[in-house]
Scaffold this active site. Sequence first.
Site, PDB file in Angstrom:
ATOM      1  N   ARG A  27       0.974  -1.077   0.124  1.00  0.00           N
ATOM      2  CA  ARG A  27       0.104   0.087  -0.008  1.00  0.00           C
ATOM      3  C   ARG A  27       0.979   1.213   0.103  1.00  0.00           C
ATOM      4  NH1 ARG A  27      -4.508  -0.167   4.263  1.00  0.00           N
ATOM      5  NH2 ARG A  27      -5.651  -1.350   2.678  1.00  0.00           N
ATOM      6  N   LEU A  28       0.625   2.158  -0.940  1.00  0.00           N
ATOM      7  CA  LEU A  28       1.427   3.400  -1.018  1.00  0.00           C
ATOM      8  C   LEU A  28       1.184   4.102   0.309  1.00  0.00           C
ATOM      9  CD1 LEU A  28       0.694   4.292  -4.776  1.00  0.00           C
ATOM     10  CD2 LEU A  28       2.934   3.290  -3.662  1.00  0.00           C
ATOM     11  N   ASP A 133      -5.156  14.037  -6.338  1.00  0.00           N
ATOM     12  CA  ASP A 133      -6.181  13.034  -6.311  1.00  0.00           C
ATOM     13  C   ASP A 133      -7.303  13.489  -5.070  1.00  0.00           C
ATOM     14  OD1 ASP A 133      -7.586  10.739  -6.601  1.00  0.00           O
ATOM     15  OD2 ASP A 133      -5.920   9.334  -5.934  1.00  0.00           O
ATOM     16  N   GLU A 136     -12.958  14.938  -2.506  1.00  0.00           N
ATOM     17  CA  GLU A 136     -14.469  14.644  -2.194  1.00  0.00           C
ATOM     18  C   GLU A 136     -14.724  14.146  -1.010  1.00  0.00           C
ATOM     19  OE1 GLU A 136     -13.154  10.843  -4.303  1.00  0.00           O
ATOM     20  OE2 GLU A 136     -12.512  12.878  -4.077  1.00  0.00           O
ATOM     21  N   ARG A 184      -9.491  14.463 -10.139  1.00  0.00           N
ATOM     22  CA  ARG A 184     -10.667  13.832 -10.317  1.00  0.00           C
ATOM     23  C   ARG A 184     -11.960  14.527  -9.736  1.00  0.00           C
ATOM     24  NH1 ARG A 184     -10.316   8.232  -6.492  1.00  0.00           N
ATOM     25  NH2 ARG A 184     -11.652   9.095  -4.906  1.00  0.00           N
ATOM     26  N   ASP A 201     -11.180   5.850 -11.094  1.00  0.00           N
ATOM     27  CA  ASP A 201     -10.626   4.594 -11.610  1.00  0.00           C
ATOM     28  C   ASP A 201     -11.652   3.614 -12.115  1.00  0.00           C
ATOM     29  OD1 ASP A 201      -8.035   5.540 -10.516  1.00  0.00           O
ATOM     30  OD2 ASP A 201      -8.644   5.060  -8.668  1.00  0.00           O
TER      31      ASP A 201
END
Length: 224
Positions: A27-28, A133, A136, A184, A201
């Site tokens: 996981r980043l 990124d 929201e 996005r 995505d």
Amino acid sequence: REEQIPASALWSEDWRGGTMVGPEVYRLDEDWRADPVLYPDLAQLTAEVGALGFKEMVYFNTFVTEGGDVFEEITAAGHAIKTPAGEPLLFTGADADFSPTALVDLTNADARAYLMGHLKGALDAGVRGWMADFGEWMPVDGAALASGEDPALVHNRYPVLWQQANREALEEAGVQDDAIVFVRSGHLGSQALAQVVWAGDQRTSFDDDDGLPPVLPIGIGLSA
């Protein structure tokens, strides 16, 4: 280049490093700085790929995850969105994929300046764009903002505040004509700020939930 595949940029989403969270799951990290092990000299890397004809791109969002490189700095300075009691408001458990996690309060001028310092720091190292990124997840319930505004009224505007910060970072660094930020999230006013919008995505399918069908209304909405 050897295969003559047209390309002008390299996108290194893993520039911030990552953590093994399972036997086969990497996981980043939600960090804002280059991982010193994977990228010990980011400026040298951007210069080397630049000599090959590529621009180097990285990744940013406004999440501040516990254990990340800026969590303690941001929470100690009061730059995160808070609870009414004045504590950092954290996404935990089922509410977040990477918990516990706070969000930068973009209505706080000092927090915004701190964030933009990291964006411009990447540009100073030769980076020429990133994925901006999310945006929201601005919480509505149990949130208190530095501006004193109703969080419900800021929720939809938060992506615009995020995109304003990105645009101003490019402009203040003087690279607005030589860099690309793609986003996005959006709301009224995003069209004038965001250079590129991608729909998220989506899967490479015709599924109704996250394939081609939802891309169509997203595109129509962006054109409004």
